[in-house]
Design an enzyme around this catalytic site. Structure first.
Site, short mmCIF file in Angstrom:
data_model
loop_
_atom_site.label_atom_id
_atom_site.label_comp_id
_atom_site.label_asym_id
_atom_site.label_seq_id
_atom_site.Cartn_x
_atom_site.Cartn_y
_atom_site.Cartn_z
N HIS A 199 -80.97 -38.83 35.51
CA HIS A 199 -81.51 -39.70 34.48
C HIS A 199 -82.79 -39.08 33.96
CE1 HIS A 199 -83.04 -43.26 32.46
NE2 HIS A 199 -81.78 -43.68 32.47
N ASP A 217 -74.47 -46.14 35.67
CA ASP A 217 -73.05 -46.08 35.33
C ASP A 217 -72.19 -45.36 36.36
OD1 ASP A 217 -72.86 -47.75 33.20
OD2 ASP A 217 -73.76 -46.29 31.86
N1 ACO Z 1 -74.97 -32.94 37.19
C1 ACO Z 1 -75.40 -31.68 37.47
N2 ACO Z 1 -76.61 -31.21 37.15
C2 ACO Z 1 -77.43 -32.05 36.52
C3 ACO Z 1 -77.06 -33.38 36.21
C4 ACO Z 1 -75.77 -33.82 36.57
N3 ACO Z 1 -75.35 -35.05 36.30
N4 ACO Z 1 -78.08 -33.99 35.57
C5 ACO Z 1 -79.07 -33.08 35.48
N5 ACO Z 1 -78.68 -31.92 36.06
C6 ACO Z 1 -79.48 -30.72 36.25
C7 ACO Z 1 -79.65 -29.94 34.95
O1 ACO Z 1 -78.62 -29.00 34.77
C8 ACO Z 1 -81.00 -29.28 35.15
O2 ACO Z 1 -80.82 -28.21 36.06
P1 ACO Z 1 -81.74 -26.87 35.92
O3 ACO Z 1 -83.13 -27.32 36.19
O4 ACO Z 1 -81.17 -25.95 36.93
O5 ACO Z 1 -81.54 -26.39 34.52
C9 ACO Z 1 -81.80 -30.36 35.91
O6 ACO Z 1 -80.80 -31.13 36.62
C10 ACO Z 1 -82.61 -31.26 35.01
O7 ACO Z 1 -81.73 -31.89 34.12
P2 ACO Z 1 -81.98 -32.11 32.58
O8 ACO Z 1 -80.72 -31.88 31.84
O9 ACO Z 1 -83.20 -31.38 32.14
O10 ACO Z 1 -82.33 -33.65 32.60
P3 ACO Z 1 -82.36 -34.59 31.36
O11 ACO Z 1 -83.41 -35.59 31.62
O12 ACO Z 1 -82.47 -33.81 30.08
O13 ACO Z 1 -80.91 -35.26 31.35
C11 ACO Z 1 -79.15 -36.76 31.72
C12 ACO Z 1 -80.65 -36.52 31.83
C13 ACO Z 1 -78.67 -36.47 30.28
C14 ACO Z 1 -78.86 -38.22 32.03
C15 ACO Z 1 -78.42 -35.84 32.72
O14 ACO Z 1 -78.87 -36.10 34.02
C16 ACO Z 1 -76.91 -35.98 32.64
O15 ACO Z 1 -76.28 -35.37 31.77
N6 ACO Z 1 -76.27 -36.79 33.55
C17 ACO Z 1 -74.86 -36.99 33.54
C18 ACO Z 1 -74.47 -37.96 32.45
C19 ACO Z 1 -74.86 -39.39 32.79
O16 ACO Z 1 -74.58 -39.90 33.86
N7 ACO Z 1 -75.48 -40.05 31.81
C20 ACO Z 1 -75.87 -41.44 31.93
C21 ACO Z 1 -77.37 -41.58 31.96
S1 ACO Z 1 -77.79 -43.25 32.23
C22 ACO Z 1 -77.51 -44.00 30.76
O17 ACO Z 1 -77.68 -43.49 29.70
C23 ACO Z 1 -77.04 -45.31 30.86
#
Ligand code: ACO
Length: 432
Positions: free
Chosen positions: A308, A366
């Site tokens: 998140h 979720d």
């Molecule tokens: N699976 C694997 N790796 C992940 C995930 C994940 N679900 N989420 C983040 N990471 C990793 C990224 O690849 C990144 O790794 P790095 O540092 O090696 O490059 C690190 O964790 C930081 O992640 P960011 O993408 O910079 O985090 P950001 O805050 O931009 O993204 C997000 C947040 C979009 C929610 C992301 O965690 C994601 O895509 N999750 C999966 C989708 C999801 O469940 N979305 C629902 C969110 S809740 C909502 O909207 C109701």
């Protein structure tokens, strides 16, 4: 009390500027950079708004490190335990919990607006039966602006109030119409003698040829899910509603923009994507292989329902949903649900895996919601629509807050231009 300042030094010119620092009720201070461009001729650069407070708001507070979520100061755990979605919608909109009379009046206002114009209903026939319900919902919500000309003056507080009641009341009806259209079943009209979620279940599942019994636990589970999804401060879809609304666009257009933004799998579409992911993994034995793919940065595979932007700790909503998930499945006689077992095992493994631990990736709201929706018989393509129904309460509250602010400005970010510099037009015969 001394006013806080943030001193900025332009090393090239040696010029110093004191930027004012503003404090909220709780949470980190913000540096007001308003004067930066005027005084220094520079913009700030923050892709993805990682460090930007886009607005001031009194509605929702999140402490992502501590796993805290509060609507108007009330912790989500207390609202989940004692409140109802309709009461939470009132709270978000009005800032205070209602007394008996206020709640009764609000309920009536919502119940009186549940029907949609028959012309709107006929618009569903223009969609193919397999059109994604989010496409239908965003189109129908936008189309509502063609029906309510008499109450669309955004600067009239009474018009804004009518809009709020209308959109919160009609979203379940629109969602149900999209669902019935996909099934080829007749639309079921709302029943205003039922509560918000009971009516929603009635419109989804009743058919004209036999009585439909509403399971109170299903209505309760749905109500809880709606409470948990009702608002989440300046998330992508809420910011979209604010940005679209800041142009003075009518509120139906602004909410429709929010529905579209919610659709993406990084946001509200995650609930649908989680179930797809669990089905793809299939069995507990396949978890290590799947997690290896997730960790491979070239794969583009994510552990959906994990991570998140704000929470770097347990999403408090995920904890509540997890508990409800067990209750619902036990009641539905599906306690041995293989997807739940798989989800739990996957969560356990991920929470002990260095990749997820070091990045502070925890289950979000979720991760489990889709499993409950499935147990309630809600088809996967409607999961994000359920989210939209709940988040409408938050969207409208933010839109109201923004429009009601006399200092409102059109949202207009700037950019760092990295395209070509000025060049002369070349005639087509001389190119290449
Ligand atoms: N699976 C694997 N790796 C992940 C995930 C994940 N679900 N989420 C983040 N990471 C990793 C990224 O690849 C990144 O790794 P790095 O540092 O090696 O490059 C690190 O964790 C930081 O992640 P960011 O993408 O910079 O985090 P950001 O805050 O931009 O993204 C997000 C947040 C979009 C929610 C992301 O965690 C994601 O895509 N999750 C999966 C989708 C999801 O469940 N979305 C629902 C969110 S809740 C909502 O909207 C109701």
């Amino acid at each position: 009390m001394a006013t806080k300042k943030f001193e900025l030094l332009d090393v090239a010119s040696g010029k110093k500027t004191d930027l004012p620092v503003r404090s909220g009720t709780i949470g980190p201070d913000v540096v007001d950079i308003g004067a930066l461009n005027k005084d220094h001729g520079v913009f700030t650069f923050d892709p993805g708004f990682m460090a930007t407070a886009s607005t001031e708001s009194k509605i929702t507070y999140i402490d992502g490190d501590a796993g805290v979520l509060m609507y108007r100061g009330y912790p989500i755990e207390q609202l989940a335990a004692h409140s109802s979605f309709v009461e939470v919608a009132y709270l978000l909109l009005n800032g205070e919990l209602p007394d008996h009379n206020q709640l009764a009046e609000f309920n009536v206002n919502i119940q009186r607006h549940t029907m949609i114009n028959e012309s709107l209903l006929r618009m569903f026939n223009g969609f193919h039966y397999n059109a994604h319900p989010m496409a239908q919902v965003s189109a129908i919500v936008a189309s509502m602006s063609a029906f309510y000309h008499d109450s669309m003056d955004i600067y009239n507080p009474r018009h804004r109030e009518i809009f709020a009641h209308r959109i919160i009341a009609k979203l379940p009806t629109i969602a149900a119409a999209a669902y019935k259209h996909s099934l080829g079943q007749p639309f079921i009209y709302p029943r205003n003698d039922l509560g918000y979620c009971a009516n929603l279940l009635h419109m989804f599942y009743a058919v004209p040829c036999e009585p439909y019994h509403i399971d109170p636990l299903a209505a309760q589970a749905l109500d809880l899910l709606l409470i948990l999804h009702a608002d989440h401060e300046q998330n992508a879809s809420t910011s979209t509603v604010r940005l679209a609304g800041s142009t003075g666009a009518n509120p139906y257009a602004a909410i429709s923009a929010g529905v579209s933004a919610l659709w993406g799998p990084a946001h509200g579409g995650a609930n649908e994507a989680v179930l797809e992911m669990l089905e793809e993994i299939g069995t507990v034995d396949n978890i290590p292989k799947f997690l290896a793919q997730v960790k491979d940065k070239t794969s583009n595979v994510k552990l959906m329902g994990f991570g998140h932007r704000v929470y770097k700790n347990f999403d408090p909503r995920a904890k509540i949903i997890r508990e409800m998930c067990h209750k619902v499945l036990a009641k539905m006689g599906r306690a041995d649900n293989p997807l739940l077992e798989l989800a739990q095992r996957l969560e356990e493994i991920a929470l002990n895996d260095e990749y997820f631990v070091s990045r502070k990736l925890y289950p979000n709201v979720d991760y489990y919601s889709g499993i409950i929706y499935s147990a309630l018989g809600i088809p996967r393509s409607l999961f994000t629509v359920m989210f939209a129904i709940a988040r409408t309460a938050g969207w409208v509250s933010h839109w109201q807050e923004m429009i009601g602010d006399p200092g409102m400005k059109i949202g207009r970010p700037r950019q760092l231009y990295t395209g070509p510099g000025k060049r002369e037009y070349v005639d087509i015969s001389k190119r290449g």
